[in-house]
Design a protein around this motif. Structure first.
Motif, short mmCIF file in Angstrom:
data_model
loop_
_atom_site.label_atom_id
_atom_site.label_comp_id
_atom_site.label_asym_id
_atom_site.label_seq_id
_atom_site.Cartn_x
_atom_site.Cartn_y
_atom_site.Cartn_z
N HIS A 115 0.93 -1.25 0.11
CA HIS A 115 -0.11 0.04 -0.18
C HIS A 115 0.82 1.29 0.17
O HIS A 115 0.29 2.51 0.02
N ILE A 116 2.23 1.08 -0.13
CA ILE A 116 2.94 2.31 -0.01
C ILE A 116 3.40 2.69 -1.24
O ILE A 116 3.87 1.95 -2.20
N ARG A 117 3.51 4.04 -1.58
CA ARG A 117 3.81 4.59 -2.86
C ARG A 117 5.56 5.07 -2.45
O ARG A 117 6.65 4.68 -3.10
N ARG A 118 5.56 6.03 -1.54
CA ARG A 118 6.86 6.66 -0.91
C ARG A 118 6.72 6.68 0.56
O ARG A 118 5.63 7.07 1.12
N MET A 119 7.78 6.33 1.02
CA MET A 119 7.95 6.60 2.62
C MET A 119 9.43 7.11 3.05
O MET A 119 10.31 6.63 2.53
N ILE A 120 9.36 8.05 3.75
CA ILE A 120 10.47 8.67 4.50
C ILE A 120 10.31 8.45 5.99
O ILE A 120 9.25 9.10 6.53
N VAL A 121 11.60 8.04 6.53
CA VAL A 121 11.39 7.63 8.05
C VAL A 121 12.73 8.60 8.57
O VAL A 121 13.87 8.34 8.11
N ASP A 122 12.60 9.46 9.45
CA ASP A 122 13.49 10.44 9.76
C ASP A 122 13.78 10.39 11.43
O ASP A 122 12.84 10.68 12.26
N SER A 123 14.81 10.20 11.82
CA SER A 123 15.29 9.80 13.25
C SER A 123 14.50 8.60 13.88
O SER A 123 13.62 8.52 14.39
N VAL A 124 15.19 7.38 13.70
CA VAL A 124 14.56 6.01 13.44
C VAL A 124 14.71 5.11 14.79
O VAL A 124 15.66 5.01 15.38
N VAL A 125 13.58 4.81 15.39
CA VAL A 125 13.26 3.83 16.34
C VAL A 125 13.76 2.77 15.89
O VAL A 125 13.42 2.13 14.86
N ASP A 126 14.66 1.86 16.91
CA ASP A 126 15.13 0.64 16.29
C ASP A 126 13.87 -0.35 16.37
O ASP A 126 13.45 -0.57 17.60
N PRO A 127 13.37 -0.97 15.36
CA PRO A 127 12.15 -1.62 15.35
C PRO A 127 11.96 -3.17 15.91
O PRO A 127 11.35 -3.82 15.74
N SER A 128 13.27 -3.62 16.21
CA SER A 128 13.55 -4.93 16.67
C SER A 128 12.50 -5.38 17.96
O SER A 128 12.48 -4.44 18.96
N ARG A 129 11.84 -6.38 17.90
CA ARG A 129 11.20 -6.87 18.86
C ARG A 129 11.93 -6.87 20.51
O ARG A 129 11.43 -6.49 21.38
N GLU A 130 13.08 -7.00 20.25
CA GLU A 130 13.80 -6.95 21.43
C GLU A 130 14.11 -5.53 21.95
O GLU A 130 14.57 -5.22 23.23
N ASN A 131 14.03 -4.50 21.21
CA ASN A 131 14.29 -3.09 21.46
C ASN A 131 12.99 -2.50 22.10
O ASN A 131 13.02 -1.67 22.84
N ILE A 132 11.89 -2.99 21.68
CA ILE A 132 10.60 -2.26 21.93
C ILE A 132 10.03 -2.85 23.05
O ILE A 132 9.68 -4.11 23.26
N TRP A 133 9.66 -2.08 24.29
CA TRP A 133 10.17 -0.76 24.36
C TRP A 133 11.27 -0.42 25.63
O TRP A 133 11.93 0.51 25.76
N TYR A 134 11.33 -1.60 26.24
CA TYR A 134 12.17 -1.40 27.58
C TYR A 134 13.54 -1.02 27.25
O TYR A 134 14.22 -0.10 27.71
N GLN A 135 14.09 -1.91 26.30
CA GLN A 135 15.75 -1.48 26.05
C GLN A 135 15.85 -0.23 25.32
O GLN A 135 16.84 0.18 25.32
N ALA A 136 14.62 0.12 24.56
CA ALA A 136 14.97 1.28 23.82
C ALA A 136 15.12 2.43 24.92
O ALA A 136 15.86 3.56 24.51
#
Length: 533
Positions: free
Chosen positions: A257-278
């Motif tokens: 469903h995406i045409r173009r996407m910009i992500v700026d200043s990125v959260v590490d999306p790994s399961r291990e990081n979300i959210w305590y480790q983050a």
């Protein structure tokens, strides 16, 4: 972990804390079929089907654009409207909530128009409704993009005008003074644990019906319903800070469903990081950027007179904290308020001069300057409601998105260890997130972010020394989204790179949004200009 604006000191001892911010395509566009909805992971088929149903309804209904309510602060020709979504996507015919959206038409010709560009500023808990004002205020960085795109903002579920949630009375939320977040004794920790538990209970008492559905995957589904309501076959998206995680989850659930996407200043999306480790990683990064600011202040001692070395500046900071701890400045500014004010410097370069100036004035004997800058404004009723709501959403999303440690021993061990080397934010951050240890609704397993069928090349933009979203997060998402390109702003650390003047970044953002073209390889840009006193 809050991005896009400084954290609030929600759980400082003594009370709750305060924040330290179209021409539509005619006709409905059919939503993708249920089989095409890339959210159908095992156990999530009902939500995937619910998202398809909601999108089909939104495509048929469209958005009834009207002049925005006067008290929203959105001038003409910005227009506002509503998109209806299920509270629970597993029950698409059950309770519905309305999401506030706004837009401004592209400034170019009909032929130049490429669709709508939808924005999320982060948080979780931030409102995107001011995004179209980049056009009305003639922000030069967005002039070219505005010719091609309608600029679209929205309040995510639970935020602002979109079925807002609350955890505590807004006036109680901003009361001052509060004690030092850094605990001196076990009794201090016990008191903070009690406040955290009370805050979690307050969220359930005031917003219990919403809490189980306050998740990033649900907000991603909402984003797809908004896409359909706009009449867009595919989404153009700009996400900053937490908005990058929202984009990563959307890209996983709806890659086609995406045409173009910009992500700026990125959260590490790994399961291990979300959210305590983050949040633990954020404490480390904040310390590094705090030292960068102190080095800059020392290099400009001729202006600020705060010391010619980092150590000298730090000594004055510690002295200020100790003074405010013993006797809150003006009776209202203690260590918690100071952290809320000073943390904007490691967040944003634009705060370097203002924060250093107030600090300099205080050291020169002007205590009132610090009080004016750091004290909460109890008279700002509307602002306090916004601040409390933003913090409630932040807590609800992070606590519901993922499982958190329930053992105080784990929290105490990890934060005590970090505080030894990274003291600037560690305990303040811990108390802010501690409600997640006793969260009263089910905590989920985060989405496994990865490349799916149809995902186009994504543009990732990141500063190397970002405090709120450490650089490793951009690298992690880059590996997960095949075909993506990473622009690194070297030796810089301001949070939110696409809003800064740096031609190396700005020109590539324009090129991608206008043509879809990316560099053949990742790019490293020189830093934007260092602030000048």
């Amino acid at each position: 972990m809050r991005g896009s604006r400084p954290k609030s000191r929600v759980l400082a001892l003594g009370s709750a804390g305060a924040f330290v911010t179209a021409t539509l395509i005619a006709g409905a566009v059919a939503a993708p079929s249920a089989s095409a909805a890339a959210g159908s992971r095992p156990g999530h088929d009902r939500e995937a089907r619910g998202a398809v149903i909601a999108a089909e309804r939104a495509a048929k209904a469209g958005i009834d654009w009207q002049d925005c309510p006067a008290d929203w602060g959105l001038e003409k020709p910005i227009q506002c409207g509503w998109v209806t979504v299920p509270l629970d996507y597993a029950k698409p015919n059950g309770k519905q909530i309305k999401l506030a959206v706004d837009h401004i038409a592209n400034t170019g010709t009909k032929k130049e128009r490429q669709g709508a560009l939808v924005y999320n500023p982060g948080g979780p808990g931030g409102s995107g409704l001011r995004f179209p004002r980049r056009v009305t205020t003639k922000n030069p960085l967005w002039t070219n993009t505005a010719k091609a795109y309608d600029f679209v903002g929205f309040d995510p579920r639970g935020v602002g005008h979109s079925a807002p949630i609350s955890c505590i009375d807004p006036q109680e939320f901003v009361k001052a003074p509060k004690a030092d977040p850094v605990p001196d004794t076990e009794a201090d920790k016990t008191a903070q644990r009690k406040l955290a538990r009370e805050y979690a209970d307050g969220c359930y008492e005031r917003s219990g019906a919403m809490l189980p559905q306050m998740t990033t995957p649900n907000t991603a589904r909402d984003l797809d319903v908004i896409r359909a309501g706009l009449g867009e076959k595919k989404l153009n998206y700009l996400g900053v800070s937490y908005g990058t995680y929202l984009g990563a989850v959307y890209g996983t659930l709806f890659p086609g469903h995406i045409r173009r996407m910009i992500v700026d200043s990125v959260v590490d999306p790994s399961r291990e990081n979300i959210w305590y480790q983050a949040n633990l990683e954020q404490d480390i990064a904040f310390e590094g950027r705090w030292k960068d600011w102190e080095d800059w202040v020392a290099a400009n001692d001729a202006t600020f007179h705060l010391g010619t070395t980092r150590a000298a500046v730090q000594a004055k900071w510690l002295d200020l904290r100790a003074t405010a701890k013993k006797n809150p400045l003006g009776g209202v500014v203690g260590p918690a308020e100071l952290i809320s004010f000073f943390q904007s410097a490691p967040y944003y370069d634009s705060s370097w001069v203002p924060v250093a100036t107030v600090f300099s004035q205080y050291v020169a004997g002007d205590t009132q300057a610090m009080v004016d800058a750091a004290a909460p404004d109890l008279s700002d009723t509307a602002g306090n409601i916004t601040a409390e709501n933003g913090n409630a959403v932040y807590t609800a999303v992070e606590c519901t998105d993922a499982k958190w440690p329930t053992s105080w021993r784990t929290w105490n061990r990890d934060n005590t260890r970090l505080d030894k080397d990274y003291p600037f934010m560690t305990w303040a951050n811990a108390w802010m997130n501690l409600p997640c240890a006793t969260w009263p609704v089910k905590q989920h397993t985060p989405v496994e972010v990865k490349t799916g069928k149809g995902l186009p090349p994504v543009l990732i933009v990141q500063s190397q020394r970002d405090a709120a979203t450490p650089y490793a997060g951009a690298v992690s998402l880059h590996k997960r989204f095949k075909g993506s390109r990473l622009i690194t702003e070297a030796n810089a650390g301001s949070h939110g790179v696409t809003g800064l003047v740096n031609p190396c970044v700005n020109e590539r953002v324009d090129t991608y949004l206008l043509t879809g073209k990316l560099d053949r390889a990742d790019v490293t840009c020189a830093p934007h200009a260092t602030p000048k006193p």
